[in-house]
Scaffold this motif. Structure first.
Motif, PDB file in Angstrom:
ATOM      1  N   ASP A 151       0.825  -1.213   0.000  1.00 10.07           N
ATOM      2  CA  ASP A 151       0.000   0.000   0.000  1.00 10.07           C
ATOM      3  C   ASP A 151       0.857   1.261   0.000  1.00 10.07           C
ATOM      4  O   ASP A 151       0.314   2.374  -0.039  1.00 10.07           O
ATOM      5  CB  ASP A 151      -0.925   0.017   1.222  1.00 10.07           C
ATOM      6  CG  ASP A 151      -1.978  -1.071   1.161  1.00 10.07           C
ATOM      7  OD1 ASP A 151      -2.212  -1.747   2.187  1.00 10.07           O
ATOM      8  OD2 ASP A 151      -2.580  -1.241   0.073  1.00 10.07           O
ATOM      9  N   THR A 152       2.164   1.099   0.048  1.00  5.57           N
ATOM     10  CA  THR A 152       3.059   2.246  -0.052  1.00  5.57           C
ATOM     11  C   THR A 152       2.887   2.886  -1.425  1.00  5.57           C
ATOM     12  O   THR A 152       3.125   2.250  -2.452  1.00  5.57           O
ATOM     13  CB  THR A 152       4.529   1.818   0.141  1.00  5.57           C
ATOM     14  OG1 THR A 152       4.706   1.357   1.479  1.00  5.57           O
ATOM     15  CG2 THR A 152       5.477   2.985  -0.120  1.00  5.57           C
ATOM     16  N   ALA A 153       2.449   4.143  -1.429  1.00  7.44           N
ATOM     17  CA  ALA A 153       2.090   4.811  -2.680  1.00  7.44           C
ATOM     18  C   ALA A 153       1.763   6.272  -2.362  1.00  7.44           C
ATOM     19  O   ALA A 153       1.791   6.691  -1.206  1.00  7.44           O
ATOM     20  CB  ALA A 153       0.886   4.145  -3.336  1.00  7.44           C
ATOM     21  N   VAL A 154       1.453   7.025  -3.404  1.00  4.93           N
ATOM     22  CA  VAL A 154       0.953   8.382  -3.231  1.00  4.93           C
ATOM     23  C   VAL A 154      -0.559   8.355  -3.443  1.00  4.93           C
ATOM     24  O   VAL A 154      -1.041   7.745  -4.397  1.00  4.93           O
ATOM     25  CB  VAL A 154       1.611   9.368  -4.216  1.00  4.93           C
ATOM     26  CG1 VAL A 154       1.049  10.780  -4.014  1.00  4.93           C
ATOM     27  CG2 VAL A 154       3.128   9.382  -4.018  1.00  4.93           C
ATOM     28  N   TYR A 155      -1.274   9.001  -2.545  1.00  8.92           N
ATOM     29  CA  TYR A 155      -2.737   9.022  -2.593  1.00  8.92           C
ATOM     30  C   TYR A 155      -3.208  10.445  -2.869  1.00  8.92           C
ATOM     31  O   TYR A 155      -2.817  11.388  -2.184  1.00  8.92           O
ATOM     32  CB  TYR A 155      -3.320   8.496  -1.282  1.00  8.92           C
ATOM     33  CG  TYR A 155      -3.032   7.027  -1.094  1.00  8.92           C
ATOM     34  CD1 TYR A 155      -1.806   6.604  -0.589  1.00  8.92           C
ATOM     35  CD2 TYR A 155      -3.970   6.058  -1.459  1.00  8.92           C
ATOM     36  CE1 TYR A 155      -1.515   5.254  -0.443  1.00  8.92           C
ATOM     37  CE2 TYR A 155      -3.691   4.710  -1.317  1.00  8.92           C
ATOM     38  CZ  TYR A 155      -2.456   4.321  -0.815  1.00  8.92           C
ATOM     39  OH  TYR A 155      -2.167   2.985  -0.683  1.00  8.92           O
ATOM     40  N   TYR A 156      -4.051  10.583  -3.879  1.00 12.68           N
ATOM     41  CA  TYR A 156      -4.532  11.886  -4.300  1.00 12.68           C
ATOM     42  C   TYR A 156      -6.036  12.013  -4.050  1.00 12.68           C
ATOM     43  O   TYR A 156      -6.804  11.097  -4.359  1.00 12.68           O
ATOM     44  CB  TYR A 156      -4.297  12.101  -5.793  1.00 12.68           C
ATOM     45  CG  TYR A 156      -2.860  12.091  -6.233  1.00 12.68           C
ATOM     46  CD1 TYR A 156      -2.263  10.926  -6.706  1.00 12.68           C
ATOM     47  CD2 TYR A 156      -2.098  13.257  -6.205  1.00 12.68           C
ATOM     48  CE1 TYR A 156      -0.951  10.916  -7.139  1.00 12.68           C
ATOM     49  CE2 TYR A 156      -0.782  13.257  -6.642  1.00 12.68           C
ATOM     50  CZ  TYR A 156      -0.217  12.081  -7.102  1.00 12.68           C
ATOM     51  OH  TYR A 156       1.101  12.084  -7.529  1.00 12.68           O
TER      52      TYR A 156
END
Lengths: 112, 114
Positions: A82-87
């Motif tokens: 789930d490591t990611a960028v969330y917009y």
């Protein structure tokens, strides 16, 4: 076009619930709230969308208070993947007059 | 597989070259977008096409030239680029006036200008 404000980054341990809040004080009546996830070197991917109250799917939940001036993306029991960028985006792309403008997003780092 | 296909996936070009990026969507959408994403930076919206007509051009230099021959295809023609143009170029599509309420993105083209 409603502006959104999110934390720049967040850290979490595996297995924890992560809540990312987005502020959108100028949200318009016809606007939806949509969250996307982006992994490095990939295009963003739709996670969830809502208009008011609560929405849940197999990936996340989205909580929207009655005044709709903010929203919270909830990721249950996160894993390393789930490591990611969330917009967080606010608008109605079906109207054709709200281009998809992404802010800086929230960089989530999940730690083992 | 998102229904939006971008080619090539990787491209290395010299500053004097001319190349084109291609995007094709199989979703029946009528709006298409080009984005640029430099290393560890937010996505920058470059161009928007609704019903094959360009509706957004966010002050993009003329060395980037978009083309939308039909609602399923979108091109980005590149010429005399600069090293700072090296980035991930992403294409997206969506449905204006009904239908899907989200946008779908391709996997992107990683462009390196040498």
């Amino acid at each position: 076009l409603a502006k959104t404000t999110q934390p720049i980054s967040m850290d979490s341990y595996e297995g924890q619930e992560v809540n990312i809040t987005c502020s959108h004080n100028n949200i318009a009546t016809n606007d939806y709230i949509t969250w996307y996830q982006q992994f490095p070197s990939q295009g963003p991917r739709f996670i969830i969308q809502g208009y008011k109250t609560k929405v849940t799917n197999e990936v996340a939940s989205l909580f929207i208070p009655a005044d709709r001036k903010s929203s919270t993306l909830s990721l249950p029991r996160v894993s390393l993947s789930d490591t990611a960028v969330y917009y967080c985006l606010v608008g109605d792309i079906r109207a054709g007059n709200t281009p998809l403008v992404f802010g800086k997003g929230t960089r989530l780092s999940v730690i083992a | 597989e998102t229904g939006v296909t971008q080619t090539p996936r990787h491209l290395v070009m010299g500053m004097t070259n001319k190349k084109s990026l291609k995007c094709e969507q199989h979703l029946g959408h009528n709006a298409m977008y080009w984005y640029k994403q430099s290393a560890k930076k937010p996505l920058e919206l470059m161009f928007v096409y609704n019903f094959k007509e360009q509706t957004e051009n966010n002050s993009v230099p003329s060395r980037f030239s978009p083309e939308c021959p039909n609602s399923s295809h979108l091109f980005l023609h590149l010429h005399t680029l600069q090293p700072e143009d090296s980035a991930l170029y992403l294409c997206a599509s969506s449905q204006v006036q009904g239908g899907d309420t989200e946008a779908f993105f391709g996997q992107g083209t990683r462009l390196t200008v040498v």
